[in-house]
Design a protein around this motif. Sequence first.
Motif, short mmCIF file in Angstrom:
data_model
loop_
_atom_site.label_atom_id
_atom_site.label_comp_id
_atom_site.label_asym_id
_atom_site.label_seq_id
_atom_site.Cartn_x
_atom_site.Cartn_y
_atom_site.Cartn_z
N THR A 64 55.61 30.05 43.30
CA THR A 64 55.27 28.78 42.64
C THR A 64 54.24 29.06 41.56
N LEU A 65 54.62 28.83 40.32
CA LEU A 65 53.73 29.08 39.18
C LEU A 65 53.34 27.74 38.56
N ILE A 66 52.05 27.56 38.33
CA ILE A 66 51.52 26.30 37.80
C ILE A 66 51.02 26.55 36.38
N THR A 67 51.72 25.97 35.41
CA THR A 67 51.30 26.11 34.01
C THR A 67 50.47 24.91 33.55
N ASN A 68 50.56 23.80 34.26
CA ASN A 68 49.79 22.61 33.95
C ASN A 68 48.48 22.68 34.73
N GLN A 69 47.40 23.03 34.06
CA GLN A 69 46.12 23.25 34.73
C GLN A 69 45.51 21.97 35.26
N GLU A 70 46.08 20.81 34.90
CA GLU A 70 45.59 19.55 35.44
C GLU A 70 46.15 19.27 36.84
N GLN A 71 47.13 20.07 37.25
CA GLN A 71 47.69 19.93 38.60
C GLN A 71 46.77 20.64 39.58
N THR A 72 45.84 19.89 40.16
CA THR A 72 44.81 20.48 41.01
C THR A 72 45.13 20.37 42.50
N ASP A 73 46.10 19.55 42.87
CA ASP A 73 46.39 19.32 44.28
C ASP A 73 47.62 20.08 44.77
N VAL A 74 48.15 20.96 43.95
CA VAL A 74 49.37 21.67 44.28
C VAL A 74 49.05 23.12 44.64
N LYS A 75 49.65 23.57 45.73
CA LYS A 75 49.47 24.96 46.12
C LYS A 75 50.40 25.85 45.30
N GLY A 76 49.84 26.89 44.74
CA GLY A 76 50.63 27.79 43.92
C GLY A 76 49.73 28.70 43.12
N GLU A 77 50.32 29.45 42.25
CA GLU A 77 49.59 30.42 41.44
C GLU A 77 49.44 29.90 40.02
N ARG A 78 48.21 29.72 39.59
CA ARG A 78 47.97 29.23 38.23
C ARG A 78 48.20 30.36 37.24
N ILE A 79 48.95 30.06 36.21
CA ILE A 79 49.32 31.09 35.24
C ILE A 79 49.06 30.56 33.85
N HIS A 80 48.51 31.40 33.00
CA HIS A 80 48.18 31.02 31.63
C HIS A 80 48.14 32.28 30.80
N PHE A 81 48.08 32.13 29.47
CA PHE A 81 47.99 33.29 28.61
C PHE A 81 46.72 34.07 28.93
N GLY A 82 46.88 35.33 29.26
CA GLY A 82 45.75 36.16 29.64
C GLY A 82 45.63 36.36 31.14
N SER A 83 46.37 35.58 31.95
CA SER A 83 46.28 35.71 33.40
C SER A 83 46.97 37.00 33.86
N PRO A 84 46.52 37.58 34.98
CA PRO A 84 47.12 38.83 35.47
C PRO A 84 48.63 38.73 35.71
N ARG A 85 49.08 37.60 36.23
CA ARG A 85 50.52 37.47 36.51
C ARG A 85 51.33 37.51 35.22
N LEU A 86 50.86 36.82 34.18
CA LEU A 86 51.60 36.85 32.92
C LEU A 86 51.58 38.25 32.32
N GLN A 87 50.45 38.94 32.44
CA GLN A 87 50.39 40.32 31.94
C GLN A 87 51.39 41.20 32.68
N GLN A 88 51.54 40.97 33.99
CA GLN A 88 52.50 41.73 34.78
C GLN A 88 53.93 41.46 34.30
N ILE A 89 54.25 40.20 34.02
CA ILE A 89 55.58 39.84 33.54
C ILE A 89 55.84 40.48 32.18
N LEU A 90 54.87 40.44 31.31
CA LEU A 90 55.04 41.04 29.99
C LEU A 90 55.20 42.55 30.08
#
Length: 259
Positions: A64-90
């Motif tokens: 579960t990847l969360i790109t909307n940083q305003e979603q604060t009540d959802v369990k998952g992995e927050r992803i944004h430009f510069g985040s480790p997960r995005l760097q891994q995907i790239l």
Amino acid sequence: MAISNLNTFLQEYFSAHHCEILSNHDGILQIQLNEKMDRALMNRPFYWHYTKKMGRDGDPMQLTLITNQEQTDVKGERIHFGSPRLQQILRHLRDNERFTRLFQVVNTNNNTALHPWLVVNMKLSYIGKHNKDEVFSIGLNLINGMMKIDMMEFLQQQDFQMQISDYCYTITPLIKPISGYKRILTVINQYINDQDHKWAKDSLEALQNEIELLKHFYEDSSEEEREQMDKELADLKERYHPKIRVSVINGGIFYMEQK
């Protein structure tokens, strides 16, 4: 020019790798990974070694990847430009699918010309006090020089295959790929020049402040301590001195019908 919709980029990435999109709404993307992508992203080599040794298929994980940083009540992995997960995907894209050559699927009974497009996906990294990444996808028609941004979003709407369709033929590029790549770099450099580089000034100010504090700390120090200071100064300059890096994620030649 940057890929502004990270959610769309991720959906296309996982769909292209044959992962099931369980849901995608309000900046929350749920993916059922397949074995290949679980191995690539989830860092479970011992699990897969054990299941294969036992003769089992294994259970790929859901992500579960969360790109909307305003979603604060959802369990998952927050992803944004510069985040480790995005760097891994790239990195996965860069290491495993860097270059390709594909032909648009064309259903026709008439002779149809396919134009070669050079497509380059690039990462622009701003490195300084704060780090930031931008991803670009640019296509260049190697016949007429037409350039298109957000090219991957366009390509996702087309069908491609590794063999050319019946009754189709390719046109020899008038622009060599290396020359086309230089044109794309020129556009990227112009984009960089047009940006507000206050971040670089802030990094230089922060660097100067850190240097002054460090020199004050080592004031009246011994020769051995000054050697340590020199090492710390070098580390500070490496960390704070502003720089911009342009790197190629992947790319290729795409032959498409000209409309």
